[in-house]
Enzyme design. Structure first.
Site, PDB file in Angstrom:
ATOM      1  N   GLU A  79       0.820  -1.211   0.000  1.00 46.96           N
ATOM      2  CA  GLU A  79       0.000   0.000   0.000  1.00 46.96           C
ATOM      3  C   GLU A  79       0.855   1.263   0.000  1.00 46.96           C
ATOM      4  OE1 GLU A  79      -3.073   0.126  -0.585  1.00 46.96           O
ATOM      5  OE2 GLU A  79      -3.934  -1.798  -0.010  1.00 46.96           O
ATOM      6  N   ASP A 214      -4.252 -10.077  -8.471  1.00 46.84           N
ATOM      7  CA  ASP A 214      -4.517  -9.130  -9.555  1.00 46.84           C
ATOM      8  C   ASP A 214      -3.336  -8.375 -10.147  1.00 46.84           C
ATOM      9  OD1 ASP A 214      -4.323  -7.676  -7.174  1.00 46.84           O
ATOM     10  OD2 ASP A 214      -6.339  -6.845  -7.257  1.00 46.84           O
TER      11      ASP A 214
END
Length: 458
Positions: A79, A214
């Protein structure tokens, strides 16, 4: 929409990571380990691209005066990399402002201890100040694992850190990850979602191009494109992975919808996450760089997946899509399970609309984007900002009280680009990281002649 979201963030949550519009305060969260201002860093390039000059200046001044990178909490390497490193790199390349370069170089150094493992596969969690090493990430079956979508989503940013610093250590770290992955056996050519950073082995055989998998695949094709199409290893890995995904995961529903299922040790789970809807755009931008005979097939696959994701929106009363939609027990791109019906302002569906518009100029993609925009305005806009909703099938709308930073970085940027001319951030010159932060393609002579780099800033 961007100005409204920004003004309310500034009014009620300035300097915090995200706005809670219902309670009119800020949300710090624990993801960023004590870093603050995630919405500010994530918004820098969006504000600049949209010509919101005054707001951009406020954001830049906050970064200069208030962004403290020496914080002692546990931060998600993934992140922090996609939002803070990506956001600062992009702001630097777009504006040339040295403050962004200075901050991103400092932050990049602080992330390196995450790689201190026997295999060089990084921990998922890093302490940005002090030793940099954290205990194992905790919780669930993945507690002691490194996650494919996390350690596989560092490449674009780390290659640019090496470009900016003239220090190859960042590129070496991510190339080592790739080298390790290439040595491993892959079940049916697929990449499981979890790897043990000590033993270097797969932890389980769960495969998904949605959550946990992903952006690993996205960064393979984008690494090739960002290298000015010279990174042949990334290209080979991407097309081999895509072939395995097609052979094992791509399915057609009884109603004729093409979707990408998940794979659990050989058994298909006929569900698709909103996160997996980025794959329409990914397969689209990869189509023209594979073998000529597969180009149209891949473009068709990209269009079909994007169509399915649009159906997941169209089949709800709110015209916003659920977090997960299914193709079993009579479900067709719908979410029978109550805990999978939320929409948290995610960008992946409009991201694919933007790419498919750029690639085909089929007007339906702009029409679909406008539908999503109107639904956002109708159901997610409050008096004090934007909020996700708890049930996209509900006739009474309940809000989740969070204006995600990625709504500013991604959702609104992709919508803006969908309705802009193609020469705003043209795809031949820019590659978007997985938080929609544009990074420039590195011209092929650039990597060899490190002293003679083009001037990317305008």
């Amino acid at each position: 929409m961007m100005k409204f979201a920004w003004d309310n963030y500034k009014r009620y949550a300035w300097g915090e990571n995200e706005l809670r519009p219902l309670s009119r305060n800020g949300n710090d969260g624990r993801t960023f380990g004590g870093l603050r201002g995630a919405s500010i860093v994530d918004s820098l390039d969006t504000l600049y691209i949209m010509g919101l000059g005054e707001e951009y200046q406020e954001a830049k001044e906050w970064v200069e005066n208030n962004l403290n990178l020496n914080v002692g909490g546990e931060a998600s390497l993934f992140e922090v990399n996609i939002r803070y490193v990506g956001g600062l790199l992009s702001a630097y390349y777009l504006t040339g402002e040295e403050v962004f370069k200075r901050k991103v170089v400092e932050l990049g150094r602080n992330l390196l201890p995450a790689f201190n493992t026997p295999t060089g596969i990084p921990h998922g969690v890093v302490i940005l100040a002090g030793s940099g090493l954290s205990d194992w990430s905790s919780g669930g079956d993945l507690g002691r694992s490194s996650v494919l979508a996390e350690f596989g989503t560092l490449h674009l940013e780390f290659v640019h850190l090496s470009e900016l610093t003239n220090d190859s250590i960042y590129t070496e770290k991510v190339m080592n990850i790739r080298k390790h992955l290439n040595q491993l056996d892959k079940p049916r050519g697929l990449y499981p979602n979890a790897l043990n950073p000590v033993s270097g082995n797969w932890e389980q055989h769960y495969v998904s191009i949605g959550a946990l998998g992903d952006s690993f695949y996205e960064y393979l094709i984008k690494s090739y494109l960002m290298s000015d199409r010279t990174d042949e290893v990334a290209k080979r890995m991407y097309y081999a992975a895509l072939e395995a995904i097609e052979n094992n995961l791509v399915q057609r529903s009884p109603g004729g919808l093409i979707y990408v299922a998940e794979w659990r040790g050989g058994i298909l789970d006929h569900r698709m996450g909103h996160l997996a809807c980025f794959s329409g755009g990914m397969i689209g931008i990869g189509a023209e760089h594979g073998s000529p005979e597969t180009r149209q097939h891949q473009l068709d696959l990209a269009a079909n997946i994007t169509h399915t994701c649009h159906e997941s929106y169209r089949r709800t009363p709110t015209k916003l899509g659920p977090e997960v939609f299914r193709f079993d027990d009579g479900a067709e791109a719908t979410a029978p399970r109550v805990n999978e019906r939320h929409y948290i302002l995610r960008p992946e569906v409009v991201e694919s609309y933007m790419y498919m518009w750029r690639l085909t100029h089929d007007p339906k993609y702009r029409e679909w984007g406008w539908e999503a925009l109107e639904a956002l305005e109708r159901h997610c806009r409050l008096a004090t900002g934007y909020s996700g909703i708890i049930d996209v099938y509900g006739h009474i709308i309940q809000h989740d009280n969070l204006q995600q930073s990625f709504f500013l970085a991604e959702t609104l940027k992709y919508l803006y680009l969908l309705f802009s001319d193609d020469d705003l951030l043209p795809l031949k010159d820019w590659v978007f990281n997985t938080e929609a932060h544009p990074l420039p393609v590195i011209p092929r002579n650039c990597s060899q002649e490190r002293g003679h780099r083009p001037n990317w800033t305008h």
